[in-house]
Design an enzyme around this catalytic site. Structure first.
Site, PDB file in Angstrom:
ATOM      1  N   GLU A 118     -38.864  16.868  15.117  1.00 45.77           N
ATOM      2  CA  GLU A 118     -39.179  15.801  15.844  1.00 45.77           C
ATOM      3  C   GLU A 118     -38.414  15.816  17.410  1.00 45.77           C
ATOM      4  OE1 GLU A 118     -38.016  10.669  16.376  1.00 45.77           O
ATOM      5  OE2 GLU A 118     -37.766  11.884  14.540  1.00 45.77           O
ATOM      6  N   LYS A 124     -28.420  15.465  14.580  1.00 48.37           N
ATOM      7  CA  LYS A 124     -28.977  15.154  15.904  1.00 48.37           C
ATOM      8  C   LYS A 124     -28.274  14.069  16.253  1.00 48.37           C
ATOM      9  CE  LYS A 124     -33.242  16.150  15.399  1.00 48.37           C
ATOM     10  NZ  LYS A 124     -34.840  15.931  15.598  1.00 48.37           N
ATOM     11  N   ARG A 160     -30.426  20.563   2.365  1.00 48.57           N
ATOM     12  CA  ARG A 160     -30.078  20.750   3.928  1.00 48.57           C
ATOM     13  C   ARG A 160     -28.864  21.761   4.101  1.00 48.57           C
ATOM     14  NH1 ARG A 160     -29.766  17.081   7.994  1.00 48.57           N
ATOM     15  NH2 ARG A 160     -31.783  16.160   7.225  1.00 48.57           N
TER      16      ARG A 160
HETATM   17  P1  ATP Z   1     -31.200  15.295  11.944  1.00 44.76           P
HETATM   18  O1  ATP Z   1     -30.910  14.851  10.525  1.00 44.76           O
HETATM   19  O2  ATP Z   1     -30.226  16.398  12.466  1.00 44.76           O
HETATM   20  O3  ATP Z   1     -31.645  14.483  12.977  1.00 44.76           O
HETATM   21  P2  ATP Z   1     -33.971  15.725  11.196  1.00 44.76           P
HETATM   22  O4  ATP Z   1     -34.335  16.098   9.947  1.00 44.76           O
HETATM   23  O5  ATP Z   1     -34.043  14.245  11.851  1.00 44.76           O
HETATM   24  O6  ATP Z   1     -32.552  16.269  11.525  1.00 44.76           O
HETATM   25  P3  ATP Z   1     -36.097  16.897  12.419  1.00 44.76           P
HETATM   26  O7  ATP Z   1     -36.384  17.412  13.886  1.00 44.76           O
HETATM   27  O8  ATP Z   1     -37.042  15.819  11.967  1.00 44.76           O
HETATM   28  O9  ATP Z   1     -34.650  16.633  12.110  1.00 44.76           O
HETATM   29  O10 ATP Z   1     -36.290  18.223  11.542  1.00 44.76           O
HETATM   30  C1  ATP Z   1     -37.102  19.177  11.484  1.00 44.76           C
HETATM   31  C2  ATP Z   1     -36.998  20.217  10.086  1.00 44.76           C
HETATM   32  O11 ATP Z   1     -35.930  20.693  10.191  1.00 44.76           O
HETATM   33  C3  ATP Z   1     -37.349  19.237   9.046  1.00 44.76           C
HETATM   34  O12 ATP Z   1     -38.224  19.809   8.141  1.00 44.76           O
HETATM   35  C4  ATP Z   1     -36.022  19.000   8.464  1.00 44.76           C
HETATM   36  O13 ATP Z   1     -36.146  19.021   6.856  1.00 44.76           O
HETATM   37  C5  ATP Z   1     -35.311  20.451   8.778  1.00 44.76           C
HETATM   38  N1  ATP Z   1     -33.890  20.241   8.601  1.00 44.76           N
HETATM   39  C6  ATP Z   1     -33.204  19.286   9.684  1.00 44.76           C
HETATM   40  N2  ATP Z   1     -31.868  19.446   9.371  1.00 44.76           N
HETATM   41  C7  ATP Z   1     -31.908  20.302   8.559  1.00 44.76           C
HETATM   42  C8  ATP Z   1     -30.636  20.984   7.795  1.00 44.76           C
HETATM   43  N3  ATP Z   1     -29.224  20.587   7.929  1.00 44.76           N
HETATM   44  N4  ATP Z   1     -30.861  21.747   7.039  1.00 44.76           N
HETATM   45  C9  ATP Z   1     -32.089  22.482   6.804  1.00 44.76           C
HETATM   46  N5  ATP Z   1     -33.273  21.803   7.337  1.00 44.76           N
HETATM   47  C10 ATP Z   1     -33.064  20.726   8.215  1.00 44.76           C
HETATM   48 MG    MG Z   2     -36.131  13.414  11.467  1.00 53.09          MG
END
Ligand code: ATP
Ligand code: MG
Length: 558
Positions: A36, A274, A264
């Site tokens: 995102e 984030k 994760r």
């Molecule tokens: P955050 O929780 O940091 O805001 P998010 O999952 O909302 O992260 P996205 O931009 O939606 O962030 O994530 C893009 C991809 O990265 C998704 O497929 C998500 O599952 C993966 N991802 C995000 N954080 C992690 C993590 N800590 N370990 C592994 N994969 C991750």
């Molecule tokens: Mg997300």
């Protein structure tokens, strides 16, 4: 099929894919990385990128980068830019021929999402609901049906078209899937597929005032792009039945995408989400998204971490189904391992103290041989100037040392790396009592090849020639937090390490004048360093990427 030449990882997801290929289920493997664009990528994303691109690479497939830009108010073009820079940096020359072209955008599919939603309404599998968001939540919690659930198809089609046309206010109506109001899995309790949001979108502008919810947009994006394995983190396990319901409800034929979940990355002494990284940036607790103390990809890059380090790290931590915490020491260990192999050795003195060699001729300069990288015979040798006035590290001298102190002390001897043995004869102090210089004598026979070259002294220290040294700013970075789990211990911002950045004015050997930003250096006995983009022709700025030894392990034992 397997393109991998290095170690090929194995885990439950790769096992499933290998089996799917064996059974001929898909013609080509297609994965995706769907960030995102509401922040910069972090090391958790790096894990996901390495997994999705790694799979594409190992199985001869393609990995799409798709901006999950369905939320009109939160996304910014700056983030799209930074995301692509980070992805390219990480996969460049490793999996770059597996990238599915330019970035894709979920917002490019808004029209198709809408058409599919109309199909769903037409077949009686979705309805327009007039409850407020709060009522909807409350009803879903209680497992109660909305009183709008049994609207006729005609009325639903009409209302949904009018939602799209902008006739209603934000929050006035939603489109909901008609699944099971009392399902054990709450995600199946008639989830909202569309909401009204009169907001401008970074790519579609004012065109839309209804926006798809995550599950609808994500599942359909995967289908539209021909994704075979849709890999996400464990929180989405409960969404999987809805993912499958959407594909079923639209009667999409196989082969179609399937969702798999993995744990994760969580890392000690850091915050990864984030939402928290944004707070550090906005509240100016760090210098920006690319502050070298941040575990963002841009921060790690600026600090001097290489793509190879992140890929090795991702490989070593592996892919599992169980949530866990990875020790920061493992990331640092991966850096040391890699840099020990590749880094060019140089001499630099971070906190200089002056040495005068009283028996060495004034104005004389010798060139001494030094090894560029003992781990790499191709790296060769260089010459370093030696003269009467030198700098050594302030820490390498003690006026009243404890027992077993083997570095320089009054009346004591020490070897200067690649050079001679010196003896400290006199400590000169200024009027405030601070040491201004050390007067020493040098054993001119003790150089490599000399008559007393083999003479043993207990300590060896690094040095630079004062008149030849170049000045540089060195930023000594350390972990950003003082506790292993800043998240778990209350307000994470109260655990910021006050010593996570120290800036010193260092003296460096002249060969460093030709240093290149893409090269990694070991300042002998001190750590691994990389040039910072703040460097100019007049002044170098160095970042310490990691120390030579793990000082935190000792701390933890105490
Ligand atoms: P955050 O929780 O940091 O805001 P998010 O999952 O909302 O992260 P996205 O931009 O939606 O962030 O994530 C893009 C991809 O990265 C998704 O497929 C998500 O599952 C993966 N991802 C995000 N954080 C992690 C993590 N800590 N370990 C592994 N994969 C991750
Ligand atoms: Mg997300």
């Amino acid at each position: 099929m397997t393109a991998s030449t290095e170690n090929s990882p194995s885990d439950f997801i790769r096992d499933i894919i290998a089996e799917d290929i064996r059974r001929g289920k898909y013609k080509q493997i297609r994965t995706r990385f769907p960030p995102e664009p509401n922040g910069y990528l972090h090391i958790g994303h790096a894990k996901s990128i390495c997994l999705n691109f790694g799979i594409a690479r190992e199985f001869g497939g393609i990995c799409n980068v798709r901006m999950d830009d369905t939320n009109p108010t939160k996304e910014e073009a700056e983030y799209v830019q930074s995301i692509m820079t980070d992805v390219r940096w990480l996969v460049d020359s490793w999996a770059d021929n597996h990238i599915g072209g330019a970035p894709l955008y979920a917002s490019d599919y808004f029209e198709q999402f809408y058409e599919y939603a109309v199909d769903l309404v037409r077949t009686g599998k979705a309805y327009v609901c007039d409850m407020t968001p709060e009522e909807t939540d409350a009803y879903r919690r209680l497992g109660k049906a909305s009183c709008f659930r049994d609207r006729s198809v005609e009325e639903n089609l009409d209302l949904f078209a009018r939602m799209k046309a902008g006739e209603f206010l934000d929050g006035a109506r939603t489109l909901r899937a008609k699944i099971d109001v009392n399902a054990a899995n709450v995600w199946l309790r008639d989830p909202v597929l569309y909401r009204i949001r009169h907001a401008s979108h970074h790519r579609t502008g004012e065109k839309w005032c209804i926006y798809p919810m995550y599950d609808w947009a994500h599942t359909l994006s995967d289908y539209i792009e021909g994704i075979t394995h849709s890999i996400c983190t464990l929180e989405f396990e409960v969404h999987r039945p809805l993912y499958d319901w959407i594909l079923d409800a639209l009667e999409f034929p196989e082969p179609r995408p399937h969702q798999y979940e993995f744990a994760r990355l969580n890392l000690t002494y850091s915050v990864i989400s984030k939402r928290k990284l944004i707070q550090l940036v906005d509240e100016k607790l760090v210098s920006g998204w690319d502050d070298p103390r941040m575990v963002t990809i841009s921060g790690l890059r600026r600090r001097g971490v290489t793509p190879g380090v992140l890929r090795t790290f991702a490989y070593n931590i592996g892919i599992t189904k169980y949530p866990s915490m990875t020790d920061m020491a493992l990331l640092e260990h991966t850096m040391r391992d890699e840099f020990n192999r590749i880094a060019t050795r140089r001499l630099a003195v971070l906190r200089p103290i002056k040495i005068v060699l009283t028996n060495y001729p004034e104005g004389k300069t010798e060139e001494l041989d030094a090894i560029n990288n003992p781990e790499d015979s191709d790296a060769g040798m260089r010459r370093i100037p030696f003269s009467r006035d030198l700098y050594i590290e302030r820490d390498d001298f003690m006026e009243t040392p404890p027992p077993k102190y083997f570095r320089l002390q009054p009346g004591g001897e020490v070897r200067l790396k690649y050079a001679y043995i010196i003896k400290c004869d006199e400590v000169v102090k200024d009027e405030k009592g601070n040491i201004s210089e050390l007067r020493c004598t040098v054993d001119l026979d003790s150089k490599s090849g000399g008559p007393t070259a083999g003479r043993k002294v207990k300590g060896t220290i690094h040095w630079v020639s004062a008149s030849h040294a170049i000045d540089a700013e060195v930023r000594l970075y350390d972990r950003l937090f003082t506790v292993p789990e800043p998240d778990a211990s209350g307000d994470f911002k109260s655990f910021i390490n006050p010593h996570s950045l120290e800036v010193v004015s260092a003296k460096c050997e002249p060969a460093l004048a030709a240093a290149r930003p893409e090269e990694r250096y070991q300042f002998e006995r001190l750590g691994y360093f990389a040039l910072d983009p703040d460097s100019s022709r007049e002044k170098q700025v160095w970042n310490r990427t990691v120390t030579l030894r793990d000082t935190w392990a000792k701390e933890a034992k105490k």
